[in-house]
Enzyme design. Structure first.
Site, PDB file in Angstrom:
ATOM      1  N   ALA A  29       7.815  -0.962 -12.682  1.00  0.00           N
ATOM      2  CA  ALA A  29       8.188   0.266 -11.965  1.00  0.00           C
ATOM      3  C   ALA A  29       7.187   0.525 -10.851  1.00  0.00           C
ATOM      4  O   ALA A  29       6.326  -0.311 -10.566  1.00  0.00           O
ATOM      5  CB  ALA A  29       8.252   1.437 -12.931  1.00  0.00           C
ATOM      6  N   ASN A  30       7.279   1.666 -10.202  1.00  0.00           N
ATOM      7  CA  ASN A  30       6.299   2.060  -9.180  1.00  0.00           C
ATOM      8  C   ASN A  30       6.092   3.575  -9.239  1.00  0.00           C
ATOM      9  O   ASN A  30       6.713   4.263 -10.034  1.00  0.00           O
ATOM     10  CB  ASN A  30       6.748   1.585  -7.799  1.00  0.00           C
ATOM     11  CG  ASN A  30       8.062   2.211  -7.377  1.00  0.00           C
ATOM     12  OD1 ASN A  30       8.157   3.412  -7.166  1.00  0.00           O
ATOM     13  ND2 ASN A  30       9.108   1.388  -7.290  1.00  0.00           N
ATOM     14  N   ARG A  31       5.228   4.091  -8.392  1.00  0.00           N
ATOM     15  CA  ARG A  31       4.781   5.487  -8.486  1.00  0.00           C
ATOM     16  C   ARG A  31       5.680   6.492  -7.774  1.00  0.00           C
ATOM     17  O   ARG A  31       5.326   7.654  -7.640  1.00  0.00           O
ATOM     18  CB  ARG A  31       3.357   5.615  -7.934  1.00  0.00           C
ATOM     19  CG  ARG A  31       2.330   4.858  -8.727  1.00  0.00           C
ATOM     20  CD  ARG A  31       0.921   5.143  -8.232  1.00  0.00           C
ATOM     21  NE  ARG A  31      -0.043   4.231  -8.823  1.00  0.00           N
ATOM     22  CZ  ARG A  31      -0.517   4.349 -10.067  1.00  0.00           C
ATOM     23  NH1 ARG A  31      -0.119   5.346 -10.834  1.00  0.00           N
ATOM     24  NH2 ARG A  31      -1.384   3.459 -10.525  1.00  0.00           N
TER      25      ARG A  31
END
Ligand code: C5P
Length: 223
Positions: A29-31
């Site tokens: 995932a990412n932020r």
């Protein structure tokens, strides 16, 4: 009632991160928080548009008055976007994972002493480029985002050309907590030049951006 600047228009917005499965319990995932994309969808609805928001997994509520489609992976996001077309305006604010795991396993991976899992990656579809290069049902205005930590304007200009979109909203995500934060400093990059905006709340960026975008779409004539 009063007609908004986007009355009668269909606006499609992507928002949030994507989750790319490694196995049934793990993902890449990412932020991305979805704050900017969701604010844009809300601003488009406030301007009178019919809005479809295609959102990856986020911790914030669906905007009111917006049809929100929830997806997890980039491939699901592309399918939901294509299902939502035609649209007059498409805004790609999602932080789509560039890569997914080539062979996500149907069962949970185990530490069985046979070494580290290789996790080979393959490229995800580029949703923005796919829509911007469509021969049929291409939205009149295709807007991309570019989150960069350096050479923000130069990368955005290259992205504009490569992806075939009409406008890139570039922002500097280096250091200062833009991802997940409430403020954003953006630069509007088109083939005609660059417009630098001051640091603003993401809500304010959304409102101003929708007003700007409403001024760029061809005026509807007739009925
Ligand atoms: O290449 P980069 O990821 O920096 O491009 C960012 C822009 O492209 C954003 O508008 C993002 O939503 C879009 N994008 C996409 N599909 C991808 C990668 C990026 O729609 N697979």
């Amino acid at each position: 009632g009063e007609q908004g600047a986007l009355a009668g228009r269909h606006v499609l917005v992507t928002s949030g991160p994507t989750h790319e499965a490694i196995d049934p319990v793990r993902y890449i995932a990412n932020r991305s928080s979805g704050k900017q994309g969701h604010a844009l969808a809300a601003a488009a609805a406030a301007a009178g548009a019919r809005v479809t928001l295609v959102s990856g997994p986020v911790a914030i509520p669906d905007p009111e008055g917006v049809e929100t489609v929830h997806v997890e992976s980039a491939r699901e996001m592309l399918a939901a976007v294509e299902a939502a077309l035609p649209a007059d305006i498409a805004i790609f604010a999602a932080a789509v994972a560039d890569w997914r795991v080539a062979d996500a396993t149907p069962e949970k991976m185990k530490k069985d002493g046979s070494g580290l899992p290789p996790l080979a990656l393959i490229e995800n579809p580029d949703i923005l480029a796919t829509v911007a290069h469509r021969q049929s049902a291409r939205p009149a205005l295709v807007v991309g985002f570019a989150a960069e930590t350096q050479n923000v304007i130069a990368y955005a200009q290259a992205k504009l050309a490569r992806k075939g979109c009409d406008l890139i909203v570039a922002n500097d995500v280096g250091g200062t907590g833009v991802m997940g934060g409430d403020a954003n400093t953006v630069h509007l990059v088109t083939r005609d030049g660059v417009e630098n905006w001051p640091t603003l709340a993401k809500q304010e960026v959304a409102t101003r951006l929708m007003a700007h975008i409403a001024g760029l779409v061809p005026v509807r004539t007739g009925v």
